[in-house]
Write an enzyme that holds these catalytic residues in place. Structure first.
Site, PDB file in Angstrom:
ATOM      1  CB  ILE A  91     -23.111 -28.120 -57.444  1.00  0.00           C
ATOM      2  CG1 ILE A  91     -22.962 -29.464 -57.115  1.00  0.00           C
ATOM      3  CG2 ILE A  91     -23.911 -27.338 -56.719  1.00  0.00           C
ATOM      4  CD1 ILE A  91     -22.262 -29.616 -55.459  1.00  0.00           C
ATOM      5  N   GLY A  94     -19.545 -20.164 -61.685  1.00  0.00           N
ATOM      6  CA  GLY A  94     -18.952 -18.958 -61.383  1.00  0.00           C
ATOM      7  C   GLY A  94     -17.988 -18.628 -62.363  1.00  0.00           C
ATOM      8  N   GLY A  95     -17.401 -17.171 -61.806  1.00  0.00           N
ATOM      9  CA  GLY A  95     -16.439 -16.692 -62.584  1.00  0.00           C
ATOM     10  C   GLY A  95     -15.309 -17.310 -62.586  1.00  0.00           C
ATOM     11  CG  MET A  96     -12.894 -16.968 -59.589  1.00  0.00           C
ATOM     12  SD  MET A  96     -12.051 -16.616 -57.873  1.00  0.00           S
ATOM     13  CE  MET A  96     -12.121 -14.829 -57.717  1.00  0.00           C
ATOM     14  N   GLY A  97     -14.676 -20.575 -62.067  1.00  0.00           N
ATOM     15  CA  GLY A  97     -14.648 -22.118 -61.955  1.00  0.00           C
ATOM     16  C   GLY A  97     -16.184 -22.822 -61.819  1.00  0.00           C
ATOM     17  CB  VAL A  99     -19.137 -25.899 -57.481  1.00  0.00           C
ATOM     18  CG1 VAL A  99     -19.361 -26.797 -56.132  1.00  0.00           C
ATOM     19  CG2 VAL A  99     -18.449 -24.592 -57.191  1.00  0.00           C
ATOM     20  CE  LYS A 116     -15.705 -22.496 -55.673  1.00  0.00           C
ATOM     21  NZ  LYS A 116     -15.640 -20.949 -54.911  1.00  0.00           N
ATOM     22  CG  ASP A 207     -15.771 -13.864 -52.899  1.00  0.00           C
ATOM     23  OD1 ASP A 207     -16.372 -12.687 -53.368  1.00  0.00           O
ATOM     24  OD2 ASP A 207     -15.670 -14.850 -53.675  1.00  0.00           O
TER      25      ASP A 207
END
Length: 891
Positions: A91, A94-97, A99, A116, A207
């Protein structure tokens, strides 16, 4: 401790000067700087964070997201199993992982979810342990606008993942774009309700950003990732925290939506989410963020959060506000929404809203027209909101407003006795003149309060002028204040006023006397030049209406030069363009009254050119439609001079269409109501000029009904009462000219009652009595049209006797003198008609009487014109018609 913005620049400068030095070398510089105790604590905290976290690197050189994203992620593959879930498709990332969409694959039930999968370097064991501790709290989050957390675990190679309710939708800022302002606020309230629910369950999101707030196809908000931010927080101890430990380290956050305390690495709280909600709402309403709009790196974004003051959303420039509807809605952002957003975005935690519920309550108050807590609830402000909700009747509104002003006067007395401070008086004068003036200016039914405003404000200003220090800003305020009083006393701005010409001219002269020296001493001061130009234009508008053409044109040209000088830097509101266009229109009106149609057309063309430039710069400028109505008014006057009634009809129908739209947006705005009635009078004249009896009936009734409604709303407004009488009389006159005596008779029968009501209220008012003269004239014309020549002349004699008596009682009143001349003219006209119809043997005496009357009328009209006392309506063709009748008699 949160650092006030005023001290942050000093702290930042000292931090940058000492951060690269050894600890021992820093102390002499820190001591020599002489910081206050709070700033010193803040500086040492920043240096400690730097030493502990970055190992000597520059402060915030790398964002939390960058640090966590340093290691590459092993992407999941389609079909891969993560616990009970199977990956269907990616999908986003992002910066952390990353999706993925997933489906339930263990056969227990059919379902879709969003998975995620976090990146390496997240310390998966610690993350999952913290998440397990949060799961019980997260389970309490049962809310229609919060996406549920379904599961969590680790992949085969140890990467943590979270399974959430699958939501298909747009980020909230994108979903808001096609919506109206009210719909956007309603959407935000869904989000606020979700966050408030979590806060009541002792959970903070940390966040909040568009990517974590989706809006589905049914317009329902879904908040994602609740609890994940806390589970990912490297500073959250699995053993808990007693609240007394100084926390060092760096928390993950999104710089563009983070609060100042997040950027500084301080503990987060519900206030953190309130700040982020403020950023989101700002973006939903304007299309841009409150700070860091030009930031290209996380470091720049973080710095802007700490150092930059948010711009008021209504004061963004067209290049800053990216929302396509912003130009049309920015006026609605002024005031309450500005204040709500600035309160939510306060850098000091204690200055923000105490809770999300308090923020949501203020947003709801905007929607319902109630006062908000984000500004001082002054009596005038609360009253404005009350009137906006209830639109009270005339007497109640005036009484309530008068009470406000009375309390303001009493407050002034108390302030002087209790403190005797000049600044108190200055503040009260400002409140009465600007807060109350802005409140009552568009309000129907406020004539008694306008009188009170003028009398109270003049007292305040007299005291201020006697004790005013040599302060440039105060002197400018004094000039502005006198101009505002002048507008209330009498104006040519198409706004309600008291009709006090002498008082207005004194006030405008005072305004110019305060402002002109300031402009001479510093011509580069744009604010003062603008205010001086407004005062000159206002003064000239009244001079022009009263026939002082040369003096009015001179003042208007001076005002236009001041406005023109500011055009190159006239952004974002284009006030100088707007006022320059209005000034050219006033000049066109004045020149028309001086019978200089070509010069008036040139001035109209100049105004149109300015407005076209405005439209190119800001097509949705809120003030453009109403000014175009004025352009069409001037064009109608020029067309009427040519006898081009078809053009008049076309222009005024266009004006009416614009005014109907404006009135739909603000149904009780006095200016729009007056202008709609005025447009109907124009259409009545155009129908009469074309001999359209049905049009005369339609537009005459429309004009009379609209003015009657305004009289009902504000019985004390003499100007509106006079307009109502004029509409009744004009309707009858047009029927007579169109050869419809029966309709004229019916209309004249309706004039006596409102005329008597006006006379009862103002028995010694010359304007009211002048309409009585016209009624007798039109009744005489009706009798003449019905073949009753002698009764018609007798009625004219009654009118002449009344005019003579009133002119003796009220000398030098232009309207009375003009109406007296009209009586003389009409008597000559009727006598000439009798002479033409009489046998040749008896015609000579009648012709001689007619010649004497018309010669006397011409002399009266020319004398009034020379003295600039002939009212504008009588200038249009009346002198020429008198001369033409005299020529017919001679031949």
């Amino acid at each position: 401790m949160t650092t006030p913005a005023a001290r942050w620049a000093d702290i930042k400068a000292l931090f940058e000067a000492t951060v690269e030095l050894p600890a021992a070398a820093r102390e002499p510089l820190i001591t020599a700087a002489g910081l206050d105790a709070d700033s010193l604590v803040e500086l040492r905290s920043l240096l400690a964070h730097h030493d502990q976290v970055t190992g000597g690197a520059a402060f915030m050189a790398e964002s939390a997201a960058q640090a966590l994203a340093a290691a590459p992620t092993q992407a999941a593959a389609t079909g891969q199993r993560l616990g009970a879930w199977e990956i269907v498709r990616p999908i986003g990332t992002g910066g952390m992982g990353e999706v993925f969409e997933a489906r339930r694959a263990d056969g227990s039930y059919e379902g879709r979810a969003a998975v995620k999968l976090l990146k390496r370097g997240m310390d998966s064991a610690a993350v999952l342990q913290r998440f397990a501790q949060e799961r019980q709290a997260l389970a309490r989050l049962s809310h229609p606008h919060i996406a549920r957390l379904l599961d969590a675990g680790a992949s085969a190679d140890g990467l943590p993942y979270f399974v959430l309710e699958y939501v298909q939708g747009q980020p909230i800022d994108e979903a808001a774009k096609p919506l109206t302002l009210d719909q956007r606020l309603q959407l935000f309230l869904q989000l606020a309700d979700a966050v408030a629910h979590a806060h009541r369950n002792l959970l903070v999101h940390r966040d909040l950003k568009p990517g974590n707030v989706l809006v589905d196809s049914e317009g329902q908000v879904k908040l994602l990732d609740f609890g994940i931010a806390k589970a990912l927080d490297p500073l959250e101890s699995s053993e808990g925290n007693d609240g007394n430990t100084t926390v060092g380290g760096q928390r993950p956050y999104t710089p563009n939506y983070a609060s100042p305390e997040q950027v500084r690495g301080e503990p987060v709280s519900t206030a953190t989410d309130i700040y982020s909600l403020g950023v989101l709402l700002f973006q939903m309403l304007t299309g841009t963020r409150p700070t860091g709009r030009n930031a290209t790196t996380p470091q720049e974004a973080a710095r802007s959060v700490l150092e930059d003051a948010p711009t008021r959303p209504s004061r963004l420039s067209p290049t800053e506000a990216l929302d396509p509807q912003w130009l049309a809605t920015r006026k609605k952002l002024e005031g309450d929404l500005d204040n709500i957003l600035l309160k939510a975005l306060e850098k000091q935690v204690e200055r923000r809203y105490a809770s999300v519920d308090a923020l949501a309550a203020d947003v709801q108050n905007v929607l319902s027209g109630r006062p908000v807590s984000a500004r001082p609830a002054s009596p005038g402000y609360v009253l404005r909101k009350f009137i906006g909700r209830h639109r009270l009747g005339t007497s109640l509104a005036a009484l309530a407003l008068a009470t406000v002003l009375a309390s303001g006067a009493y407050a002034a007395y108390q302030a002087q006795r209790a403190a005797a401070r000049f600044d108190d008086l200055r503040e009260l004068a400002h409140a009465v003149l600007f807060d109350y003036h802005d409140l009552i200016e568009p309000l129907v039914g406020a004539t008694p309060v306008r009188k009170r405003l003028v009398s109270d404000a003049l007292i305040y200003l007299d005291r201020l002028s006697r004790h005013a220090p040599a302060d440039r800003e105060l002197r400018r305020e004094m000039g502005v204040a006198y101009r505002v009083i002048g507008l209330v006393q009498r104006n040519g701005y198409r706004r309600p006023h008291l009709g006090d010409t002498d008082g207005a001219m004194r006030s405008y002269a005072q305004a110019i006397a305060w402002l002109a020296p300031l402009n001479r001493s510093d011509p580069s001061d744009g604010d003062t030049a603008y205010e001086l130009a407004l005062a000159l234009s206002a003064q000239a508008a009244v001079l022009g209406e009263d026939g002082n053409t040369a003096q009015a044109v001179q003042g208007l040209q001076r005002a236009a030069a001041l406005f023109t000088a500011q055009l190159p830097r006239d952004t974002p509101e284009l006030y100088h363009h707007l006022e320059l266009a209005r000034t050219h229109l006033r000049r066109a009106n004045t020149l028309l009254q001086g019978q200089d149609a070509p010069a008036a057309q040139a001035a109209l063309d100049e105004s149109t050119a300015v407005l076209q430039r405005m439209a190119a710069l800001q097509p949705g400028h809120a003030d453009l439609p109403h000014v175009w109505v004025w352009v069409q008014d001037v064009g109608s006057v020029i067309a009427r001079r040519r006898g081009d009634w078809a053009t008049v009809m076309r222009l005024k129908l266009q004006s009416r269409d614009i005014l109907l739209k404006l009135q739909a947006q603000d149904p009780d705005n006095a200016r729009y109501l007056e202008d709609m009635a005025g447009a109907a009078r124009w259409l009545l004249a155009a129908a009469g000029g074309q001999g359209d009896v049905d049009g005369i009936r339609r537009w005459g009734q429309d004009a009379c009904d609209r003015y009657a409604d305004l009289v009902r709303r504000d019985p004390e407004d003499r100007t509106t009462r006079g307009n109502h009488l004029d509409a009744l009389l004009s309707s009858a006159s047009q029927f007579l000219l169109a050869g419809a005596p029966a309709q004229a008779q019916a209309r004249l029968a309706t004039v006596r009652a409102p005329l008597q009501a006006a006379f009862t209220r103002w028995p010694d008012n010359a304007g009211v009595r002048s309409r009585e003269i016209l009624l007798l004239v039109f009744e005489s014309q009706l009798e003449q049209s019905l073949g009753k020549a002698q009764p018609a002349l007798a009625r004219l004699q009654d009118a002449a006797n009344l005019a003579q008596a009133l002119n003796a009682k009220f000398p030098n009143v232009a309207l009375l003198q003009t109406n007296a001349a009209v009586v003389t003219f009409d008597r000559g006209k009727q006598q000439a008609a009798l002479a033409r119809a009489a046998p040749q043997t008896t015609a000579a005496p009648l012709k001689a009487q007619a010649r004497d009357s018309l010669t006397a009328a011409l002399a009266e009209l020319q004398a009034l014109l020379a003295r600039r006392a002939l009212v504008p309506e009588a200038r249009v063709g009346l002198i020429d018609e008198t001369r033409a009748l005299l020529q017919q008699l001679d031949h």
